[in-house]
Design an enzyme around this catalytic site. Structure first.
Site, PDB file in Angstrom:
ATOM      1  N   ARG A  22       9.824  66.346  29.659  1.00  0.00           N
ATOM      2  CA  ARG A  22       9.050  66.222  28.798  1.00  0.00           C
ATOM      3  C   ARG A  22       9.007  64.902  27.909  1.00  0.00           C
ATOM      4  O   ARG A  22       7.833  64.158  27.631  1.00  0.00           O
ATOM      5  CB  ARG A  22       8.770  67.486  27.976  1.00  0.00           C
ATOM      6  CG  ARG A  22       8.588  68.754  28.709  1.00  0.00           C
ATOM      7  CD  ARG A  22       8.787  70.191  27.683  1.00  0.00           C
ATOM      8  NE  ARG A  22      10.083  70.131  27.330  1.00  0.00           N
ATOM      9  CZ  ARG A  22      10.305  70.404  26.255  1.00  0.00           C
ATOM     10  NH1 ARG A  22       9.281  70.920  25.270  1.00  0.00           N
ATOM     11  NH2 ARG A  22      11.435  70.531  25.669  1.00  0.00           N
ATOM     12  N   ASN A  40       7.553  73.277  28.761  1.00  0.00           N
ATOM     13  CA  ASN A  40       8.532  74.205  29.587  1.00  0.00           C
ATOM     14  C   ASN A  40       7.668  75.434  29.998  1.00  0.00           C
ATOM     15  O   ASN A  40       7.363  76.174  28.896  1.00  0.00           O
ATOM     16  CB  ASN A  40       9.670  74.175  29.272  1.00  0.00           C
ATOM     17  CG  ASN A  40      10.673  73.173  29.110  1.00  0.00           C
ATOM     18  OD1 ASN A  40      10.370  72.122  30.022  1.00  0.00           O
ATOM     19  ND2 ASN A  40      11.563  73.033  28.281  1.00  0.00           N
TER      20      ASN A  40
END
Length: 94
Positions: A22, A40
């Site tokens: 990320r 997530n």
């Protein structure tokens, strides 16, 4: 000439959590001018929502398909649509 904005919602599977995916996706998105977010999902995948031009989104897509060095991308799926204005001002992770 009008700029056509698109949105893409990606689902990336593989070893993509706990490896900086990320963070690196956000760095790449900001570098190419894409707004949106990455987070997530409970199933171990990462969801990326991205807004930008086709060129910007294609540049991000190339990164997402590979990921950072510690990641392993098994699959990448996305849906796409047009937007009139960006809903996000930056690219965030959460």
């Amino acid at each position: 000439m009008a700029i056509h904005l698109l949105m893409r919602r990606y689902t990336i599977t593989g070893r993509v959590q706990g490896v900086g995916f990320r963070y690196h996706a956000a760095m790449k998105a900001r570098a190419v001018g894409v707004t949106g977010y990455a987070h997530n999902d409970p199933d171990g995948s990462v969801e990326v929502y991205a807004e930008g031009t086709v060129e910007q989104l294609d540049a991000l897509h190339l990164f997402l398909a590979q990921g950072p060095s510690f990641a392993r991308v098994d699959s990448i799926r996305f849906s796409e649509g047009t937007i009139r204005v960006r809903a996000h001002r930056d690219f965030s992770t959460g």
